[in-house]
Design an enzyme around this catalytic site. Structure first.
Site, short mmCIF file in Angstrom:
data_model
loop_
_atom_site.label_atom_id
_atom_site.label_comp_id
_atom_site.label_asym_id
_atom_site.label_seq_id
_atom_site.Cartn_x
_atom_site.Cartn_y
_atom_site.Cartn_z
N ASN A 101 0.87 -1.18 0.00
CA ASN A 101 0.00 0.00 0.00
C ASN A 101 0.91 1.23 0.00
OD1 ASN A 101 -1.84 2.02 0.45
ND2 ASN A 101 -2.44 1.34 2.50
N TRP A 102 1.02 1.85 -1.15
CA TRP A 102 1.94 3.00 -1.27
C TRP A 102 1.35 4.28 -0.68
CZ3 TRP A 102 4.17 2.56 -6.99
CH2 TRP A 102 4.88 1.35 -7.11
N LYS A 103 0.10 4.26 -0.31
CA LYS A 103 -0.59 5.43 0.27
C LYS A 103 -0.39 6.67 -0.61
CE LYS A 103 -0.04 3.28 4.74
NZ LYS A 103 -0.12 3.41 6.16
N HIS A 135 -9.76 0.59 5.20
CA HIS A 135 -8.45 0.86 5.82
C HIS A 135 -8.66 1.80 7.01
CE1 HIS A 135 -4.35 2.25 6.43
NE2 HIS A 135 -3.96 1.19 5.74
N GLU A 179 -7.00 4.23 8.08
CA GLU A 179 -6.80 5.66 7.82
C GLU A 179 -8.06 6.28 7.22
OE1 GLU A 179 -3.10 5.32 5.65
OE2 GLU A 179 -2.11 4.80 7.52
N GLU A 208 -5.47 -5.48 10.51
CA GLU A 208 -4.49 -4.43 10.73
C GLU A 208 -4.79 -3.71 12.04
OE1 GLU A 208 -2.56 -3.14 6.78
OE2 GLU A 208 -4.27 -1.88 7.14
N GLY A 240 2.11 2.02 10.71
CA GLY A 240 3.01 3.16 10.55
C GLY A 240 3.69 3.59 11.84
N SER A 265 3.24 -2.38 10.30
CA SER A 265 4.71 -2.34 10.46
C SER A 265 5.39 -3.67 10.12
CB SER A 265 5.07 -1.88 11.87
OG SER A 265 4.58 -0.57 12.09
N GLY A 302 2.79 -1.23 4.33
CA GLY A 302 2.81 0.20 4.00
C GLY A 302 4.23 0.67 3.77
N GLY A 303 4.84 1.22 4.81
CA GLY A 303 6.17 1.84 4.69
C GLY A 303 7.21 0.98 3.98
#
Ligand code: PEP
Length: 268
Positions: A19-21, A112, A114, A184, A190, A228, A249-250
């Site tokens: 997930n590149w956000k 998600h 977020e 998640e 994150g 993470s 993600g990251g």
């Protein structure tokens, strides 16, 4: 220090999804996708399907990069959000499932944390998005997870169960091939904090029970862990019998670390 038993034999598909956000700009997104394509062409990943979710703005460009390789099936394309209306229409700023498919997308992330937190998406809105995506033929990567205070007050399993059972009617008719569920925990996204493999496994086993109870066919749903995940914790998570992959993600913003995570999950 192995903490989960080795995965038992299963027909469930393994996935590692990046997930590149709202991250790389166009040039960086293209070089990240190109690095993945190039490295994957020389890498025998066989049991684990890879997918990436760039911003909506970059889907067409990344889709065309993937389609111009000799093995386009090695990386599937995921959108990060979808409108509640399936077709085109007067919905300023929205992107419908039909338009996402037109752009080469196969999957979409829904629910998600977020979006639940920053855009106040509730279960009713999530249901509309799930239905719009599925009706159009997209697969859904459906996210659930508890907050830190819910975990600390021992509500985690109840919260996650409620997030799933709010959609029992949809789950009783969903095409299992078009459905991936990602657990998640919000406190792990994150933050650099990961659920321990034991805690993640325990929640995944609970989720599998809830899904099977709704419909036995959902026992074979791929359940991904997200929060993470990095190259150095992926191997232990991949050993857990009910963890079928990762939503990343990251660490997905670096081709090497993303592919190391994929290698960790590339087990039969
Ligand atoms: C995510 O946003 O889905 C996620 C898991 O992020 P991170 O890996 O950075 O925690």
């Amino acid at each position: 220090m192995p903490t989960c038993a080795s995965p038992s034999f299963t027909t469930r598909k393994r996935w590692v999804i990046g997930n590149w956000k709202m991250n790389p700009n166009l040039a960086a997104a293209k070089s990240l996708a190109q690095a993945l394509i190039t490295q994957l062409s020389a890498m025998p990943i066989q049991q684990c399907q890879l997918a990436i979710a760039p911003t909506h703005l970059h889907l067409i460009t990344i889709s065309s990069l993937i389609q111009h390789t000799s093995t386009p099936q090695k990386i599937q394309l995921v959108a990060q959000d979808v409108a509640t209306h399936r077709h085109t229409g007067a919905f300023t700023g929205d992107i419908s499932a039909d338009l996402l498919i037109d752009a080469g997308t196969q999957w979409v992330i829904v629910g998600h944390s977020e979006r639940r937190t920053l855009h106040h998406e509730d279960e009713a809105l999530i249901e509309l998005k799930l239905r719009a995506a599925l009706d159009a033929g997209l697969g859904v990567i459906w996210c659930v997870g508890e907050t830190l205070s819910e975990r600390e007050s021992e509500q985690a399993a109840a919260v996650v169960t409620a997030q799933i059972t709010a959609h029992t009617e949809l789950l009783s008719i969903i095409d299992p091939q078009k459905f991936i569920l990602a657990y998640e925990p919000v406190w792990a996204i994150g933050t650099g904090r990961t659920a321990s493999p034991e805690d993640a496994q325990q929640m995944h086993a609970t989720i599998r029970q809830v899904l099977s109870h709704i419909r036995p066919a959902l026992n074979e749903t791929s359940l991904l862990y997200g929060g993470s995940v990095k190259s150095d914790n992926a191997r232990l998570l991949a050993q857990c019998p009910d963890i079928d992959g990762a939503l990343v993600g990251g660490a997905a913003l670096d081709a090497d670390s993303f592919l190391q995570i994929a290698q960790a999950f590339d087990i039969a």
